[in-house]
Structure formats: C-alpha cells, structure tokens
Design a protein around this motif. Structure first.
Motif, PDB file in Angstrom:
ATOM      1  N   GLN A 153      12.887  19.178  -5.322  1.00 41.60           N
ATOM      2  CA  GLN A 153      13.944  18.210  -5.023  1.00 41.60           C
ATOM      3  C   GLN A 153      15.120  18.278  -5.987  1.00 41.60           C
ATOM      4  OE1 GLN A 153      13.815  16.464  -2.205  1.00 41.60           O
ATOM      5  NE2 GLN A 153      11.832  17.397  -1.806  1.00 41.60           N
ATOM      6  N   ARG A 155      13.176  27.658  -1.336  1.00 38.85           N
ATOM      7  CA  ARG A 155      12.918  26.341  -0.754  1.00 38.85           C
ATOM      8  C   ARG A 155      11.588  25.730  -1.189  1.00 38.85           C
ATOM      9  NH1 ARG A 155      13.731  24.131   5.309  1.00 38.85           N
ATOM     10  NH2 ARG A 155      12.717  22.187   4.865  1.00 38.85           N
ATOM     11  N   MET A 212      15.922  15.476   4.910  1.00 38.07           N
ATOM     12  CA  MET A 212      14.714  16.225   5.297  1.00 38.07           C
ATOM     13  C   MET A 212      13.439  15.529   4.828  1.00 38.07           C
ATOM     14  SD  MET A 212      15.596  18.723   7.162  1.00 38.07           S
ATOM     15  CE  MET A 212      14.093  19.663   7.217  1.00 38.07           C
ATOM     16  N   ALA A 213      13.507  14.796   3.727  1.00 33.26           N
ATOM     17  CA  ALA A 213      12.324  14.103   3.210  1.00 33.26           C
ATOM     18  C   ALA A 213      11.864  13.002   4.163  1.00 33.26           C
ATOM     19  CB  ALA A 213      12.611  13.535   1.824  1.00 33.26           C
ATOM     20  N   LYS A 214      12.780  12.524   4.994  1.00 28.84           N
ATOM     21  CA  LYS A 214      12.441  11.441   5.926  1.00 28.84           C
ATOM     22  C   LYS A 214      11.381  11.882   6.936  1.00 28.84           C
ATOM     23  CE  LYS A 214      14.293   7.581   8.315  1.00 28.84           C
ATOM     24  NZ  LYS A 214      15.350   6.642   8.332  1.00 28.84           N
ATOM     25  N   ALA A 215      11.267  13.164   7.199  1.00 31.24           N
ATOM     26  CA  ALA A 215      10.230  13.662   8.104  1.00 31.24           C
ATOM     27  C   ALA A 215       8.843  13.324   7.568  1.00 31.24           C
ATOM     28  CB  ALA A 215      10.367  15.171   8.296  1.00 31.24           C
ATOM     29  N   TRP A 216       8.695  13.333   6.258  1.00 32.82           N
ATOM     30  CA  TRP A 216       7.411  13.046   5.626  1.00 32.82           C
ATOM     31  C   TRP A 216       7.272  11.572   5.245  1.00 32.82           C
ATOM     32  CZ3 TRP A 216       4.186  16.851   6.311  1.00 32.82           C
ATOM     33  CH2 TRP A 216       4.692  18.138   6.434  1.00 32.82           C
ATOM     34  N   THR A 250       8.415  21.207  -1.657  1.00 28.72           N
ATOM     35  CA  THR A 250       9.852  21.427  -1.724  1.00 28.72           C
ATOM     36  C   THR A 250      10.400  20.858  -3.026  1.00 28.72           C
ATOM     37  OG1 THR A 250      10.006  21.235   0.679  1.00 28.72           O
ATOM     38  CG2 THR A 250      12.053  21.016  -0.556  1.00 28.72           C
ATOM     39  N   SER A 299      16.735  13.375   0.209  1.00 27.08           N
ATOM     40  CA  SER A 299      17.485  14.145   1.194  1.00 27.08           C
ATOM     41  C   SER A 299      17.008  13.733   2.583  1.00 27.08           C
ATOM     42  CB  SER A 299      17.274  15.646   0.988  1.00 27.08           C
ATOM     43  OG  SER A 299      15.962  15.995   1.394  1.00 27.08           O
TER      44      SER A 299
END
Length: 167
Positions: free
Chosen positions: A40, A19, A105-109, A38, A103
């Motif tokens: 991509q 990861r 998950m990238a929205k968290a950042w 991470t 992705s």
C-alpha cells in the motif's frame, strides 16, 4: 543523502512497480506459509516500513500476532529484479495512516471502506534486505552464460547483488 536514505530509495525503486509481494511467515505447525499481498505504500518511509491491508478475521492476522517474524519477497522477471526483505510484523491503529494508504481497489476486500472494522493495517519493519538487479540486456546475459558453460567457470557480473541492514 545518508546511506539509509540511499538504501531506502534503492529498495523502493526496485519494488514500487511490483503489484504484489509474497509475505512468508511461520504457522503454528512450524511450516512456512506465504500470502500474496498488495503493498500500500506510496513511497518508502524513513522507518523502512511496508504497509498492507489484511482482514482481522483471517488466519494471517492471528498467526502474525503469535509470531511476527516475516519475509516479503518481490520479483519482476521482465526487469530481472528480485528483492527479499526480512523484518517484524505489527499492526497500526492509526486512522490517518489508513486513510492516506487507502485506494479504491481495497474496497473489493473491505466493502465498508477505510472504516471497515475488519480492516487491519499490517506494518512490516524491514530489518534486512537483499536484492538482485540485473542491468545487462538478455542477449548479453545469454552470451555470458554460454561463455561460462564453455569455460566451466561461473558467469561474472550478471548485475548487482547487495545486502542491506536497515534495522
């Protein structure tokens, strides 16, 4: 399959399920700094590039603009697989590429999504790679190390170690 395609496939096989990669770069002081990032990529492209999302307003972005020579390392101790990649960093302003790599998950950042103005797409063009991939099971490894300790000779054939030039 050409040697480059084979090298890309081998590297991707070793890192695709890991990861995080540790990206190491040189700070202004000359010290080495490392950041977990991470990967991509969905696969290894023909240019032997890895992609990461990083914030434009962060220290890493500014440092990589000044000095783009980097190392990315991956480790999977459960599989006894280790990879070290050296290359050059750059930034890509290609919305289609960002969208393809995006992705949830990238929205968290990057809360504004793929169009977030703080989102930078970091590309690492791999020039040199080195990997260690141990195929033997743990018991056989321990046996070989014990035999080496008794004989006073280093253990032999504890997996595959290879260097690849991709640049």
């Amino acid at each position: 399959m050409s040697q480059n395609e084979s090298s890309h496939a081998t590297l991707w096989k070793l890192i695709k399920d890991i990861r995080f990669g540790m990206l190491t770069h040189r700070a202004e002081s000359g010290e080495l700094h490392a950041h977990p990032l991470t990967t991509q990529n969905k696969d290894m492209d023909e240019q032997a590039q890895l992609y990461f999302f990083i914030p434009r307003n962060g220290e890493l972005y500014a440092r990589l603009l000044r000095d783009g020579q980097v190392n990315v390392s991956y480790a999977d101790p459960d599989r006894d697989s280790y990879v070290s990649l050296s290359g050059s960093a750059g930034f890509i302003e290609d919305m289609a590429r960002k969208e393809a790599l995006w992705s949830p998950m990238a929205k968290a950042w990057f809360p504004e999504g793929v169009t977030d103005p703080n989102l930078a797409l970091l590309s690492i063009r791999i020039g040199h790679a080195e990997y260690w991939d141990v195929k033997e099971n743990k018991m056989l490894q321990l046996f070989k190390m014990a035999a080496a300790a008794i004989s006073g000779k280093p253990p032999t054939h504890l997996g595959e170690h290879k260097e690849l030039s991709l640049g």
